[in-house]
Design an enzyme around this catalytic site. Structure first.
Site, PDB file in Angstrom:
ATOM      1  N   CYS A   7     -15.873   9.249  -8.975  1.00  9.32           N
ATOM      2  CA  CYS A   7     -14.752   9.560  -9.870  1.00  9.32           C
ATOM      3  C   CYS A   7     -14.137  10.921  -9.544  1.00  9.32           C
ATOM      4  O   CYS A   7     -14.807  11.960  -9.618  1.00  9.32           O
ATOM      5  CB  CYS A   7     -15.231   9.507 -11.313  1.00  9.32           C
ATOM      6  SG  CYS A   7     -14.085  10.233 -12.499  1.00  9.32           S
TER       7      CYS A   7
ATOM      8  N   CYS B 155       0.828  -1.217   0.000  1.00  8.97           N
ATOM      9  CA  CYS B 155       0.000   0.000   0.000  1.00  8.97           C
ATOM     10  C   CYS B 155       0.859   1.262   0.000  1.00  8.97           C
ATOM     11  O   CYS B 155       1.659   1.490   0.912  1.00  8.97           O
ATOM     12  CB  CYS B 155      -0.922  -0.023   1.216  1.00  8.97           C
ATOM     13  SG  CYS B 155      -1.705   1.561   1.576  1.00  8.97           S
TER      14      CYS B 155
ATOM     15  N   CYS C  38     -14.204  13.357 -12.484  1.00 11.72           N
ATOM     16  CA  CYS C  38     -15.556  13.889 -12.694  1.00 11.72           C
ATOM     17  C   CYS C  38     -15.834  15.034 -11.717  1.00 11.72           C
ATOM     18  O   CYS C  38     -16.388  16.069 -12.091  1.00 11.72           O
ATOM     19  CB  CYS C  38     -16.596  12.785 -12.498  1.00 11.72           C
ATOM     20  SG  CYS C  38     -16.427  11.362 -13.603  1.00 11.72           S
TER      21      CYS C  38
ATOM     22  N   CYS D 128       0.262   3.522   3.003  1.00  5.13           N
ATOM     23  CA  CYS D 128       0.905   2.961   4.198  1.00  5.13           C
ATOM     24  C   CYS D 128       2.395   3.275   4.201  1.00  5.13           C
ATOM     25  O   CYS D 128       2.958   3.653   5.231  1.00  5.13           O
ATOM     26  CB  CYS D 128       0.703   1.443   4.255  1.00  5.13           C
ATOM     27  SG  CYS D 128      -1.020   0.918   4.261  1.00  5.13           S
TER      28      CYS D 128
END
Length: 410
Positions: free
Chosen positions: A213, A86, A216, A89
């Site tokens: 999104c 990650c 968007c 992380c």
């Protein structure tokens, strides 16, 4: 011939091994329950059972260590559940470490910061217990009891230290008002109203979007402003409309919408152009006053002259059966990436497979799905822990990496 026997032990809440005199010492000193596996190195059944046995031991030990920490710690604990792949992380680990070091000097007798890799599948039960839907997840405990989450994923070391002085549950978030319910000059269409609207408006730009999104969300204010200008113009060259394809799926499927936002121009009800370059208010208005076809897309690799054989989902396996050796490059047009899955030798052919269906079938879900042009997002995968779409707060949508199964991506 006497064979050498070894023993593998899995404790009730941990594990260890011993043989010969160590075996009796092990049983003598161990107060916990012990499950002992006697095996021989040549035994096929033993070989098959060993990884299963080891996985069970690892799972029990990990959970045991975690429960043991909570049971013995009278101090408050902030636990960081993380995954090694990650990115968020990795960015937060040095910050968390710095906060732990500084707190040890100031509040060493009262506060504890701890971390635990819970990505392996054996910790799925633990993840469900503490609602670990994404990484990192911070859980706050007092006297071994879970109280609440810490949700500042962009925190500095000082932010964490200040919060630990007076830990508070996250404030409930104000639900976001759906775009279709906001005060906007954009016409919001549904599966039922889509065709009728285009019949009534011979020149229309339609933005197909998803609420999660990020691109968007960035484009919406520009689109709203452009719509406001156009609707006030007596000689307006067209109107702006939008469709939430996560709700109105029939329209999205009909026009093969595979990423967001997708902007299409309709003239007298006919789908004329897809316009990935229209993102700002000025460009939208300028283009509507002089509608033109967008620049042709860059020629794909498989359409260019090449000695590489390009495969698809329909012929991938059959093509490889005919080759003794093959080096396969799985790729996406929008990024540089490759994975070899067959041995390659001099003189043998090279092939490429661009279809994600092939990649996912062989290697699992694709990570880092990206745009075919700037400002474009592909729909998120489903989180295996919750069955919900993983786009809500993860990655670019809220600063976390979404939790995934053990065979997952990255």
């Amino acid at each position: 011939m006497q064979r050498t026997w070894k023993t593998l032990a899995m404790f009730g809440m941990g594990g260890g091994q011993g043989w010969g005199s160590d075996f009796r010492k092990l049983l003598k000193r161990e107060e916990r329950s012990v499950l002992m596996m006697f095996y021989a190195p040549w035994c096929g059944v033993c070989k098959r059972m060993q990884p299963i046995f080891q996985q069970a031991a690892t799972e029990m030990k990990g959970k045991y260590d975690f429960r043991k920490l909570l049971k013995r710690e009278e101090r408050s604990v902030l636990m960081m559940f993380y995954a090694p792949w990650c990115g968020v992380c990795k960015r937060m680990q040095p910050i968390f470490q710095q906060a732990a070091t500084e707190m040890k000097g100031k509040y060493g007798a009262q506060k504890v910061l701890a971390g635990m890799n819970v990505h392996p599948a054996e910790f799925d039960g633990l993840k469900q217990e503490y609602d670990v839907q994404g990484y990192p997840t911070f859980c706050y405990f007092e006297k071994g009891k879970f109280l609440h989450h810490y949700e500042n994923y962009g925190a500095t070391a000082q932010d964490i230290i200040e919060w630990m002085k007076n830990p508070q549950a996250p404030q409930p978030k104000t639900p976001e008002v759906p775009w279709s319910e906001s005060d906007s000059a954009v016409f919001h269409l549904t599966d039922d109203t889509f065709d009728r609207f285009l019949e009534e408006h011979p020149s229309a730009l339609v933005m197909f979007y998803a609420p999660w999104c990020g691109h968007c969300k960035k484009m919406k204010p520009e689109y709203d402003e452009a719509a406001e200008i156009l609707i006030k113009d007596r000689n307006s060259p067209g109107v702006l409309a939008a469709v939430d394809t996560t709700i109105h799926k029939s329209v999205g499927e009909r026009f093969k919408i595979s990423g967001f936002p997708t902007v299409k121009y309709f003239e007298k009800g006919e789908d004329r152009y897809t316009l990935p370059h229209l993102r700002s208010k000025d460009k939208i208005i300028e283009w509507l006053h002089n509608p033109q076809a967008p620049p042709p897309p860059e020629q794909s690799w498989e359409d260019k002259p090449s000695s590489v054989s390009h495969l698809g989902a329909e012929d991938f396996r059959e093509a490889l059966k005919k080759k003794k050796h093959a080096l396969v490059m799985f790729y996406a047009p929008w990024r540089l990436c490759s994975v070899g899955v067959k041995s390659g030798r001099r003189g043998e052919s090279a092939v490429s497979a661009s279809l994600s269906a092939v990649w996912q079938r062989l290697l699992g879900p694709i990570d880092g799905q990206g745009p075919s042009e700037p400002g474009f997002e592909i729909p998120p995968s489903v989180s295996p822990l919750t069955g919900r779409q993983a786009g809500g707060r993860g990655g670019a949508h809220g600063g976390r990496c979404w939790a995934r199964g053990n065979g997952g991506r990255r």
